[in-house]
Design a protein around this motif. Structure first.
Motif, PDB file in Angstrom:
ATOM      1  N   GLU A  39      20.840  66.512 -54.151  1.00  0.00           N
ATOM      2  CA  GLU A  39      19.385  66.607 -54.245  1.00  0.00           C
ATOM      3  C   GLU A  39      18.865  66.416 -52.827  1.00  0.00           C
ATOM      4  OE1 GLU A  39      16.325  64.609 -57.171  1.00  0.00           O
ATOM      5  OE2 GLU A  39      16.478  63.379 -55.357  1.00  0.00           O
ATOM      6  N   HIS A  73      12.094  65.723 -62.695  1.00  0.00           N
ATOM      7  CA  HIS A  73      12.525  64.416 -62.177  1.00  0.00           C
ATOM      8  C   HIS A  73      11.858  63.237 -62.890  1.00  0.00           C
ATOM      9  CE1 HIS A  73       8.861  63.736 -59.933  1.00  0.00           C
ATOM     10  NE2 HIS A  73       9.033  64.811 -59.182  1.00  0.00           N
ATOM     11  N   GLU A 109      25.571  63.666 -58.681  1.00  0.00           N
ATOM     12  CA  GLU A 109      24.605  64.241 -57.743  1.00  0.00           C
ATOM     13  C   GLU A 109      24.207  63.163 -56.751  1.00  0.00           C
ATOM     14  OE1 GLU A 109      21.116  67.000 -58.848  1.00  0.00           O
ATOM     15  OE2 GLU A 109      20.163  65.032 -58.602  1.00  0.00           O
ATOM     16  N   HIS A 120      23.280  60.218 -60.907  1.00  0.00           N
ATOM     17  CA  HIS A 120      22.520  60.533 -59.695  1.00  0.00           C
ATOM     18  C   HIS A 120      22.382  59.266 -58.871  1.00  0.00           C
ATOM     19  CE1 HIS A 120      18.905  62.209 -57.518  1.00  0.00           C
ATOM     20  NE2 HIS A 120      18.505  60.951 -57.586  1.00  0.00           N
ATOM     21  N   VAL A 156      13.914  70.667 -57.783  1.00  0.00           N
ATOM     22  CA  VAL A 156      13.595  69.447 -58.516  1.00  0.00           C
ATOM     23  C   VAL A 156      12.091  69.260 -58.451  1.00  0.00           C
ATOM     24  CG1 VAL A 156      14.000  66.961 -58.715  1.00  0.00           C
ATOM     25  CG2 VAL A 156      15.797  68.437 -57.775  1.00  0.00           C
ATOM     26  N   ARG A 196      19.981  71.116 -54.865  1.00  0.00           N
ATOM     27  CA  ARG A 196      18.686  71.164 -55.537  1.00  0.00           C
ATOM     28  C   ARG A 196      17.634  70.564 -54.602  1.00  0.00           C
ATOM     29  NH1 ARG A 196      18.899  71.470 -62.070  1.00  0.00           N
ATOM     30  NH2 ARG A 196      20.500  73.088 -62.008  1.00  0.00           N
TER      31      ARG A 196
END
Length: 219
Positions: A26, A118, A5, A192, A88, A55
């Motif tokens: 994200e 998160h 991500e 991420h 998120v 997201r």
């Protein structure tokens, strides 16, 4: 299989991330505040530019308490109207515990949506107690570094968290390529990245080649 991500601020970022092989985005604004809610207009631009999942961050103030919950609920509604289906979020109360009340209040706008809790988890009093609380809230993913100081400091906690899924663990927060082999060996499948795919820092866009390099490390 592992997923990558990538944090995106703009449609340009999103396109580069997809070209590099990212699995999901994200979408945030204002990284000077560690990532806040983007506008519905930005979401629309991004969703038209790419076909990987996006997201969207729901956060309106630096830290882990909402600045204005009513405004956040309105933003969530606007983003859903714009077509967003993944989000998120995550909040702590003044005592450093997961704020279930605030989280559930905002989730009332997100029925049927997939969502990530998160890095509020890392900043809670106890990451493992927070994980148990978050499990009951219904997220499918938790973004964590294992420590408020980042992945380097949180590696041992992250290894323990891999045994407590679901939800899925997504590792981010100071993540570097040198951490990847140890995390993969521990069973981590979600990664991420943000500044790690921006060679000149947050003032520069996502670099597709940097994303591609990360993707090859996760195979």
């Amino acid at each position: 299989m592992s997923i990558l991500e990538v944090i995106a601020l703009t449609a340009k970022d999103a396109v580069a991330a997809q070209e590099g092989g990212a699995d999901r985005l994200e979408l945030v604004s204002d990284m000077a505040s560690d990532g806040l809610t983007p506008s519905a207009a930005t979401f629309k631009e991004v969703s038209k530019a790419v076909d990987i999942p996006v997201r969207v961050m729901l956060r309106d103030a630096k830290g882990f308490a909402p600045g204005n919950l009513r405004q956040l609920r309105r933003q969530a509604w606007e983003l859903r109207e714009a077509g967003a289906t993944e989000f998120v979020l995550g909040f702590l109360d003044a005592g450093g515990e997961v704020d279930e009340g605030v989280t559930l209040n905002l989730l009332a706008e997100l029925e049927g949506c997939a969502w990530t809790f998160h890095r509020a988890l890392d900043n809670s009093n106890d990451v493992f107690r927070a994980w148990t609380t978050v499990q009951a809230l219904g997220c499918d993913t938790v973004l964590a570094a294992g420590s408020p100081r980042g992945v380097e400091d949180g590696l041992e906690n992250l290894k323990k968290l891999t045994t407590q899924t679901p939800p899925a663990l997504l590792v981010g927060g100071g993540l570097q390529q040198r951490h990847v082999p140890e995390l993969l060996a521990a069973g981590v499948t979600g990664f991420h990245v943000g500044s790690a795919v921006r060679p000149s820092g947050w003032d520069s866009p996502v670099d597709a080649a940097s994303v591609r390099e990360w993707v090859t490390r996760l195979v």
